[in-house]
Enzyme design. Structure first.
Site, short mmCIF file in Angstrom:
data_model
loop_
_atom_site.label_atom_id
_atom_site.label_comp_id
_atom_site.label_asym_id
_atom_site.label_seq_id
_atom_site.Cartn_x
_atom_site.Cartn_y
_atom_site.Cartn_z
N ARG A 71 0.83 -1.21 0.00
CA ARG A 71 0.00 0.00 0.00
C ARG A 71 0.87 1.26 0.00
NH1 ARG A 71 -1.92 2.00 4.40
NH2 ARG A 71 -2.33 0.02 5.43
N TYR A 99 -14.13 18.07 -16.69
CA TYR A 99 -14.57 16.70 -16.49
C TYR A 99 -15.58 16.68 -15.33
CZ TYR A 99 -14.70 11.85 -15.23
OH TYR A 99 -15.15 10.59 -14.93
N ASP A 134 -4.93 19.00 -15.36
CA ASP A 134 -5.42 17.70 -15.82
C ASP A 134 -4.98 17.55 -17.27
OD1 ASP A 134 -6.90 15.54 -16.79
OD2 ASP A 134 -8.56 15.91 -15.41
N LYS A 170 -7.44 6.49 -19.70
CA LYS A 170 -7.69 6.98 -21.05
C LYS A 170 -6.46 6.73 -21.93
CE LYS A 170 -11.41 8.35 -18.87
NZ LYS A 170 -11.54 9.66 -18.27
#
Ligand SMILES: *Cc1c(COP(=O)(O)O)cnc(C)c1O
Length: 367
Positions: free
Chosen positions: A46, A97, A168, A193
């Site tokens: 983690r 977005y 972004d 993406k």
């Protein structure tokens, strides 16, 4: 070996993060482990894992910084939001977005942050919203209106008044834009993406400058990922690296297809407006006849996949206002196109057939 910084991005995509020792596999292995034998570089998966390292190295080289992989683009966005102290001001685009906008608006509703929504194409408006802010959130071209912001000017303006910035960069990818070079503090990707590119993975990544000076975000973002458990599974990261190898050729080919389609769409009588920023493989069209006509187009294509998401090798389209949380600024008849790498003539034939069909079919909201 030549230092990776000196290589062209198309080369970096292919060579970065590959093992080179004699007898090594030529691809980094898929590492399936939650924990590590005491005394080495890694402790618990983690926190850090060799399953993350080659992908983080490759994205870091491409963006020119240090990368941290996250469980999704939204997990990465939440980590950036966590940099803002309670009550802090965030300057964000009024259209971007939808998931990010909803995250920010909900944080504002609960008083977690104060939100100043701006038109990113209006530099003066952004400049006057910046004083006293903690964070400037930038997305360009904006999803799904495809508005282009003047990134170098906005980022310089933020820097001048001590406001941290996040860009972004999901749409342009580091092949078309490297915002850290223009002064961004954090670059965000939905690696779901273009970076992974095959619609088979949900993944996010953040990149911060190698030398962050006094206002570094890397340590906080790393700490957030660790304590919030925003880590991906090894298989997702492995697949994303495999997809990243072809990023440059995919962006080239899909971009060339998009340019051809944008020009032809502009001439089609069923189209009111084409929103195409001039590069990249994303565009949007306003279909004459509003929601109904736009839905007909999406339903009528056979080669183009009617689905949400973008950036895959396959062409996809959807009407964005079918989502209630999509901002009102987005026209009802707007169809977003994610252009893939298929033959452009096949793509055009399929799309033109669907557009021709709405021209001949009467629709209720056509005057
Ligand atoms: C999809 C997307 C996101 C969110 O990423 P997920 O991987 O779906 O969580 C953020 N920004 C942009 C521009 C996107 O297209």
């Amino acid at each position: 070996m030549t230092p990776p910084e000196a290589l062209a991005p198309s080369t970096s995509c292919v060579v970065t993060g590959r093992p080179h020792a004699p007898g090594s596999p030529v691809n980094p292995p898929l590492v399936l482990t939650s924990t590590f034998v005491h005394g080495g570089e890694h402790t618990y998966a983690r926190e850090t894992s060799p399953a993350f390292t080659p992908f983080e190295e490759a994205v870091g080289v491409l963006e020119g910084g240090r990368a941290l992989v996250f469980a999704s683009g939204m997990a990465a966005a939440a980590a950036v939001l966590a940099l803002v102290p309670h009550g802090g001001v965030v300057v964000a685009p009024r259209s971007a977005y939808m998931g990010v906008l909803t995250l920010l608006r909900e944080a504002a509703e609960t008083g977690r942050i104060t939100l100043r929504e701006v038109d990113l194409t209006d530099v003066t408006a952004v400049e006057s919203a910046l004083p006293g802010a903690e964070l400037l959130w930038v997305e360009s071209p904006g999803n799904p209106l495809m508005e282009v912001a003047d990134l170098p000017r906005l980022l310089a303006a933020a820097r001048a008044v001590g406001v941290r910035s996040v860009v972004d960069n999901t749409f342009p990818t580091p092949i078309l834009a490297r915002p850290l070079e223009w002064g961004a503090d954090v670059v965000l990707h939905s690696a779901t993406k273009y970076l992974s590119g095959h619609s088979d993975v949900v993944l996010g990544v953040l990149v911060t400058p190698e030398d962050e000076g006094g206002r570094g975000a890397y340590d906080s973002l790393f700490h957030h990922r660790h304590l919030h458990g925003a880590v991906p599974g090894p298989m997702e990261v492995w697949l994303a690296l495999r997809g990243l190898r072809t990023l440059a050729v995919r962006v080239d080919r899909a971009g060339a297809n998009a340019a051809t389609l944008a020009a032809r769409l502009a001439e089609h009588p069923a189209i009111e407006r084409v929103r195409y920023p001039g590069s990249g493989a994303m565009l949007a069209v306003d279909v004459r006849g509003g929601a109904t006509a736009a839905e007909h187009v999406c339903a009528a294509t056979t080669l183009w996949t009617h689905s949400t998401s973008l950036g895959g090798v396959e062409s996809q389209l959807e009407r964005r206002r079918r989502y209630p949380s999509e901002p009102d600024l987005v026209p009802e008849g707007l169809v977003r196109l994610s252009v893939g790498i298929e033959d452009v003539e096949d793509l055009w034939r399929d799309l033109a057939r669907a557009l021709d069909a709405v021209l001949s079919a009467p629709t209720p909201d056509r005057p």
